[in-house]
Structure formats: structure tokens, C-alpha cells
Design an enzyme around this catalytic site. Sequence first.
Site, PDB file in Angstrom:
ATOM      1  CB  SER A 160      -0.484  39.002  -6.315  1.00 31.49           C
ATOM      2  OG  SER A 160       1.001  38.694  -6.306  1.00 31.49           O
ATOM      3  NE  ARG A 230       5.860  38.008   4.397  1.00 30.40           N
ATOM      4  CZ  ARG A 230       4.243  37.977   3.598  1.00 30.40           C
ATOM      5  NH1 ARG A 230       4.760  37.785   2.536  1.00 30.40           N
ATOM      6  NH2 ARG A 230       3.569  38.470   4.222  1.00 30.40           N
ATOM      7  CG  ASP A 326       1.920  46.676  -8.015  1.00 32.37           C
ATOM      8  OD1 ASP A 326       3.099  46.542  -8.064  1.00 32.37           O
ATOM      9  OD2 ASP A 326       1.277  45.436  -8.649  1.00 32.37           O
ATOM     10  CG  HIS A 359       2.191  43.311  -5.639  1.00 32.88           C
ATOM     11  ND1 HIS A 359       1.321  43.380  -6.981  1.00 32.88           N
ATOM     12  CD2 HIS A 359       2.270  42.000  -4.956  1.00 32.88           C
ATOM     13  CE1 HIS A 359       1.021  42.077  -6.935  1.00 32.88           C
ATOM     14  NE2 HIS A 359       1.904  41.574  -5.176  1.00 32.88           N
ATOM     15  CG  ASP A 360       1.070  45.391   0.869  1.00 26.76           C
ATOM     16  OD1 ASP A 360       0.760  43.815   0.635  1.00 26.76           O
ATOM     17  OD2 ASP A 360       1.480  45.430   1.821  1.00 26.76           O
TER      18      ASP A 360
END
Lengths: 588, 588
Positions: A160, A230, A326, A359-360
Site C-alpha cells: 500500500s 477509520r 482488493d 486490500h488487507d
Amino acid sequence: MAVLQTPPSSVGRTTTERVLLYTEEDPLVLASGRELGPVEVAYETYGKLSPQRDNVVFVCHALTGDAHAAGYRDDASKPGWWDNLIGPGKPLDTDRFFVVCPNLLGGCQGTTGPLSTNPATGKPYGLDFPLLQMSDFVTVHRRLLEHLGIERLHAAVGGSLGGMQVLQWTLDAPSQIDNAVVVAASSRLTAQNIAFSAVAREAIMRDPDFQSGEYVGTDRAPHLGLSIARMMAHITYLSEEAMSEKFGRRLQGDEPPGNRMGLGVDFQVESYLNHQGSVFLDRFDALSYLYLTRSMDYFDVFADPGASARIASGGTRFLVLSFDTDWRFDTTHSRRIVRTLEHAGASVTFREIRSAWGHDSFLLVVPGYHETVSAFLNADGRDLRSGTPVHVPGRPDLDEVAQLVPVGSRVLDIGCGDGDLLAHLVHEHGCSGTGVEIDPAAVLTAIRRGVPVIEVDLDEQLDEFADNAYDVVVMSQTLQATRRPADVLREISRVGRRCIVSVPNFGLWRHRFGLLLRGRMPVSRELPHPWHETPNIHLSTLADLEALFEHLGLVVERRILLDEKAAPMRSSRAANLRAGAAVYVLSR
Amino acid sequence: MAVLQTPPSSVGRTTTERVLLYTEEDPLVLASGRELGPVEVAYETYGKLSPQRDNVVFVCHALTGDAHAAGYRDDASKPGWWDNLIGPGKPLDTDRFFVVCPNLLGGCQGTTGPLSTNPATGKPYGLDFPLLQMSDFVTVHRRLLEHLGIERLHAAVGGSLGGMQVLQWTLDAPSQIDNAVVVAASSRLTAQNIAFSAVAREAIMRDPDFQSGEYVGTDRAPHLGLSIARMMAHITYLSEEAMSEKFGRRLQGDEPPGNRMGLGVDFQVESYLNHQGSVFLDRFDALSYLYLTRSMDYFDVFADPGASARIASGGTRFLVLSFDTDWRFDTTHSRRIVRTLEHAGASVTFREIRSAWGHDSFLLVVPGYHETVSAFLNADGRDLRSGTPVHVPGRPDLDEVAQLVPVGSRVLDIGCGDGDLLAHLVHEHGCSGTGVEIDPAAVLTAIRRGVPVIEVDLDEQLDEFADNAYDVVVMSQTLQATRRPADVLREISRVGRRCIVSVPNFGLWRHRFGLLLRGRMPVSRELPHPWHETPNIHLSTLADLEALFEHLGLVVERRILLDEKAAPMRSSRAANLRAGAAVYVLSR
């Protein structure tokens, strides 16, 4: 450069170090021209620096990461955020590599950032902290290396925002990094990416408790805004699929929905997000969030037309990885990076890893992911230096093909398998090159032996490669399996100055007579699959194929006929009837 | 039922009407059992109610819509939100249809909602307003119809939350709606959908100005939370592609980025979102946002196992539409609806419309979208009632196929083209059925003549159809163009009690001899494409095919051989050599 503490020993860290890299008198000059000082950096190291100082792997962290990438040796209570990647025997093998990971500039975990004291006022910078560009992070990373007495990196690795720093680095210091690993990253954000960050920043800055950024020392902080930011970010970090699997539509507790439907935290996914929003407040600062996301928005590493050529000039080998679910930085982002690097002539390996986790995934253990990083970082090119046979099952024509490739050519091998032909060409013919393959096991083997491999869909994605990018494009036993053979031929003849194409011959007498006499579709050594399962969906005779070459304006420079045992035929008499396969050398 | 104003005239409205449908004494009983009264509803109508009252089209609006779906006749200053769909000559043709559109219960545009006065306290309900379920919206819609003296609907039409109301309606009153149009909707939200709504609600409810929902009459309202919610929602309404096209990475103003990089509204996309967040405050209320999004979260229309059967029992014809770039409710949501309805035996037409514009597409003019709605709503079945020839170019076998379908069968015609065979079967054999097609023009023609058509990928999506859902599955001249013919045969024999499959014969003597003597792949009437462009990627001889049938456990009940002119052959001697094509009747 003032050193606050003793220089690091050459053994694994057990604490986070802090070092003063710039002072007020000798400040950091930012890309914008503004000066910043003092600048202190928090960092950790793992493993042992080799006497030749040639085993350094630098880890760049993502938006909310920190220097604590791996757990302390003697303290299991503080796991590192990349423990699954870094450690003895792991892909970033601390028995072999010396791993360095700092908190980045502008962060809030020990390195100078918006909460640090502004020497001009004696108060925290707040919104007076200068805006940062990706180059500024890199400048500080490089100064840290200088401090550690390290000149070159075996590798820089980041996911990222971390991957974006790695990319910038290869531009700012083209020859400092031997291997660059860029995971789930982007060369420039899309409008949607920016939009998500923009809403997050609005939530923070409109929060009355933000107090124009001067909340430090007051009893209030923009908790509302930061936790909303968040929560929203977490939605983009997980794939829809992962969220469905993890939470589905399950409710909190056991009561039937009718009894408890309300506006509160009813669904498990709501509870998860609330928790994520809340724990984040303990470990991250709203101002850092504003500054770091803004650096990402403005990042556009290839905007300078000279950028990619500069990057390529350094000889860095790139590994670019994306994850198929992602959607924060989807595979399009990685493909853009790959295309730009590839067009610039850099050595690029690319894989899209299957993962349910969005994405994680770059932080998780996903099949194929760590294996690829490990294969790439540990590729020793041994196979490339020794003679490699090219008698590969299913590609009996490779020996013939190999002999047709001129010494020193740059070769694109489409359908490269585990890289046998390229390995052979590199060793025997002094060639360089890239492979294209989709079989995962083959790709991994090729990477392990140092062959750059790019995963592309032949029917859609050959535009990854620039016009005349290769001296020779090899396409062996693959054309008949593409959806649009004519388009593929057009593409490969655009990419390569010469193409070497081998195909099975449906016109072989045995196929013809088999069909004529038995009334069945042929199954043979060259065409081993039954008609309804065959990947060979566009079969042709040699005569058909040669007519298509002519139609496309392709000149047959040479034709080698192979008999049914893949041995070269001495005579070309009745080729269309007698050849089991053929190898063509084509030019435009 | 008390009527506040005069009943509506039978001509187009020029104002929003309001009607009191429930009183405190005669309250609305909600699905939860709670009572609500008074309930007033704001609505508009367009066009003229026919004397038979059989031309009513009911429009259900989406989350932030209102009753003003179409502009007033004499006031261009107030355009309606669905003007492109509603009006003279438009798909909801007000020269033909009488269109009704109310503001939904819980809204804030004239219909009773959380801001309305709670008779128990004399103050706005605020958070004392009851939670609503989808059925509650429908109950009030139906009461409005009663008030208007309307019993049946020619159609109910809705996008997003509007489509969800339409679905619920077909369950709650199975025979009230003749045609249901469900656009860009969902039968139940995913965890990700809920997550976005949850963060929006948190932003609103955590806003200090929310004041536990009692902000009316104070000088504050949760503007921060509501505008953050709206900004975030707007990201999900636009596709990534549309956002990139609309804004890209362009900055506001003309200054070069270096001069102005800041934390404010630098990018055009930021300006757009800020604007959307801000104008929303003028027209929408935070409490309605909370309540309506929560109704969507809890919606799960097919959760009751009896639901789909109830829906199907009403004989409603469904049109389900999705947009390929919609990622708020992507095509998976629509496919789930289609699958459930189709498994229940309902008449379903489904298309995935190509559009760059994401979820917002349902409000826009997108090629193919309005045409489909119009074709569906105006299908008069005329073709179905008159004799239809089935001599279709490219499908010379259809006459033979038609004769093999028993009277009264339910037929699935895979590769149905513009519905000729089905139209013929409906007329001549008293059949019913569904077509599967992907050619857009053909699909539109089929819909226009009243044939239900479902767009599916034969290789991936035949699970839309239930086991034994059809008496007969027809697959004409299509098997050879699928990627995995064996899997397709397995699927169609699962779906149909009988299958009628027709194929070209690669074993035809002319093909064989052409290959043998000319050494070229055959091009013929049955195989008209050159080898490299042919969609027929899995050719076989009849002998090959029959071997596969046997391997799959399929019994050939009948075989009709067609000669090269598609006429039935009298003798089956040397079939594999002489037939140009064949039609098989198969059973398990």
C-alpha cells in the site's frame, strides 16, 4: 547528523531505536523547498548486518503502520504488524537478511510529525506542519541508511503506501535498490481513492473537537471524526466477499431480530466497525491521518515523463503484486505500474494473487503471496548460470525454437511455463527476457530461478508490452488456445521485431484420415484432449495459418516442419499433410 | 379514511397532493405491531386514469427521492427526479399510463416521518418514531391506491430502495401488480452495504448537534454528520470509472499543484462531494436518513421460505435490471432476485445494462435501459397471438425443433434470439417459457413481443435455473460455442426434463473431404466463419457428440438428421457422413 544513541549493533533489535537525523541547524529540506528540523526517526532492525553490508531489506510501512514490523525476540506481548513475513525462515528471513523498518516522516509513532514540537513556537506543529511528498519519506529513509552505514539495499519491500514509497525510491535513487517489492500499491490514486480520503479528512476537520488542529493539551480531540474516518477506511480494506464471510447479516446476540431492531449496533459488522474506530483512537493521531492521506492523494510517480526511464536505468528488479479482491487499489493500479516499468525496459515480475481478503491481504498469509516474495528475494539465478535442458513435456519444439533466437536478444516468451526456454537462452545465448505464464506453480518456479514473469491474459492484456519492446517474441503451442488468434498475432508482431510461433497442424494426414475414416475428431500426441475439453479452440492446418499470416501482412522468414515425433523434417514436400507441427519465424 | 382534499381529477397533477390516510383513531398498524397515526401522504399523479382504471403505473422512490417524480406541466422550474422516464411518449408514457408517485412513509417530503408531530407529546417524534419495515411502506402505498379508487396496477416501478418496495409488494399482495420493474435493487443487503449505512448513521448520531434526535426547534441540526453521510453515499452511487471520467485527478482552479497543495478542497472530486454534502442539508433530514437506511438493512424479502412461491403465485411478470458498474447493488444482487423468482416459477426477464455510471444509472438515460423498460411495459403480446414463422436465418432447424415440443410445455429456449421459437410455441402449442439470449437487439425484440428473456453466461450461470424447472430445454446451434460443452449438457439436463439439442456436424463428408483434399479448415453453410474467428470453438462430429451423450448418461430418445439444406433426411444411413446438422431429443 547528530546521533542520539549508540549506533545499532549488528544483531536483532529488542527495542525501538530513535535517532536524530536532522537538526534545526541542519534541517531536512523537503521537496516543496520548506525546511524541517529537528527530525527524529524511530526504527527497528531484525537480523544481522553482513560484513559486506549486502543483505539489507528495508521495510516501508503503510498508512497506519509503525516501526514495530516484527515482534521483539524476548517479548511475545508485542507482536509486530508483519510478523508473518519477517523472521527466521520466513520470506524476509532474518537468518539471512538484515531488516530495517522505520516509522515514516509525518507519522505519530516516534518519528517527527504534526504532534512534534515546533521549535519556532514551542508548541506542537498542528496544521503548521509542512505538507509532505512521497520523496520526503524516501529522503528520510535514505538518511537513516546513511546513519546505519548502509549504501545499497538487497531489497525494499512495502505494501500500500509502503509500496508507493518503494516506487518513489527507485526513481529518486535509481541504483540503490537491487530488488523492489511493491504490494497492493498504486502509482497514482483514482478519483474514488481520493474521494474516500477526502470524506475522512472532512469528518476529522469538521469535528468541533479538531479545534483547527490545536487540540493537543486540551481535553478534547477529534475522536468523532477520526473514528468515522477509520470505520470508513476499514470498509475499503476488506473485500465485499470477506465482509460477507466474516459477518454476513448476522446480528449481535441471540434475540430474534423482531425483538431488537433498532438504530444502534444491531449487526455484527456494525460492532466490528465500531470496535475498529474506537481502538484506533488509542494508537493513531488525527493530524497524521490528514497529512499522510494527503501525501497519497498527490502522489503521481510516473507523471514526470522521464520517471520510468530513470527507474529502469537503475537495473532494479521489480516484483509487483496485487490481490484480486482488493478494491482499494485494485489490480488496475498494479497493472499500470507494471506497464510503465515494462515499457521502460525494466525487469518486472507481476502476479495477481487470489485472496478473499481484499486490500488487507498484504498483511495476511495468503496462499501464493509469501511464496512469491520468498521466491523473488531468494532467486539466486543458479539455473540461469548452468546449462538447462529445454526438452519440456508438451513443448517438444523448444529445442528448435531456441536455435532460432539470435545471441544477446531480448526475448518475450509467451506461455513460458517454468522458464526453461528463457533460462536456456540466458545461459546459452546471452539473452535477457521476460516470460508470460498463468499456471501458478510454473510461475513460482520461474520466479525462483530468476526469470521475470508477468501474468497476463493473452487475449486482453498484451498491451502491457510496448511496441518493439523485444527483439524476439516466442509463442509456442499457444496460438490455437487463444480466443482471437488474429488479434494475438497482431499484438505479438507489434511487441516483437521478430516472432517465433509454433503450432500443431490439424492438417496432418492422420488427423484428416482419422476424421474421414473414423468420423471422429482427432486425438493425438499434438492434440491430446477430447474435443469438448480441449483448450485448443482454434485449430487450423498449416495452410490456413499461412493464409492468415499473409492476410495480416506477416512475412514468413523461415519455417521448420516437425514430424509427429517433433523431429525436424528433412523435406517440406506435402508439409500440410505430413507435419505434426511447425515453427515459424515471422516479421512484419 | 379521511380525505383532506378533493379526490384527484383524472388528469395530470400540477401540484403535490396530500391526503390523510390514517388517523389517530384509525391508525396504521405496522408490521412490528406498533400503531402510527395520523399518517398523511404526499403524492403526485401524471396522465389520465382510464375508465377501466387499468392503466396505473405506481412509482416507488429511492432513499432520498420524493413525490415529485415528474415536472409540473406548466412549471419548468421544478423538474422531477425521473423526468427522463415519465412523460408523453416516454417509457412511462403519460399519454397512455396514469402514473402515481408518493413520498414514502418515514420520509421528510410531505409524508409522515420522524419530524412529524407526535400526537402523544405535541412535539416531533424524533427517535420515538417507530422503526419501519419494507411492508409498512407497501401498506401505505396500497392504502393510497384504495383512496384513489384503484384496485390493480398495470405496473409498479422502482429503482434501488424503490425496487425493494416493488419486490415486497409482490409478496404482500401477490396479484395486485401485473408488471413489476425492479431496477438496481437488492433482496437483501450485504455486510458491506450495511457497513456503509452504519458508518453514515454513526456520523449522524455521534454529531453533538444531533442532540438525541431532538434537534428540531433548536438552532442546531446534525449537519456535520448528515453531510458526511451524504458524501460517503455519493462515492457508492458513482462507479469508479464514472468518477475518474468526471473528475480524474484534476485540481480546482488553474494554479500548478506545487503552489497550492493543502489539506482543503484541492481536487475537483473533493469540491463535488462537498457540494453534494452541502445541498443535501437543504432538502433532507437526518432522522429520515437514519430510519430509511435502517429499513433497508433489515430488508430480507426472501427470508421466509414461502415468500418466493407467494410472489410467483400472483402471476406478476418481473423485469429485473442491473447496471454492470453498479457497486452499491451490483449484478449479484439482481441475479439473486432473478434466481429466486425463476426457481419459484415466476415469469422473469433480466438484463444487465452496460453503463459507466454505477448505481446512479437508474436515474439516468443509459443506452438500452429505457428501451427495455418501454419494451416490457408496452409488450402487447401481439406476436404471441398470431402465427409466427420460425424460419430464422442461422437456425434452419427450428421448424424441426418446434414439432418436437409437446403441447402445453414449459420451455427454456437457450439462445432464443428474438424469441421466434417461443412465440411460435406459445401460439401454436400453448406453451409458456423463457428465453436465454445475450445479443442486445434480439433481447429487446423478444421482450417487446412479451417473451421473458434472461441474460446469462451459459458457461457460468445456468444455475439461475432450478432442477426440473422446465419440461423442455431447447438448445439450438449453441453447444459448440460454449467453453465447456460437457458441463453445459449436464446443466441443461438438470434444468429440463427433456432437452432438444441441435448441432452442426463436423463429420459431414464435405467438411471431411475439404480438409482431406484442400488441407483447409471447412467453411460452409453450417460453419460460416473462418477458423480464427469462429464462435464454434468445440466442433464435433455426430459420432463424437453421441459418445459424449452416452458418457454423461443422456439417453437419445430421438434423432433427426438434417441435410445440408436443413431439410430432414429420410434415411439415417451414414448419418455421420451425410448430415449437415442433427436435432437430438435427450432425457436423463
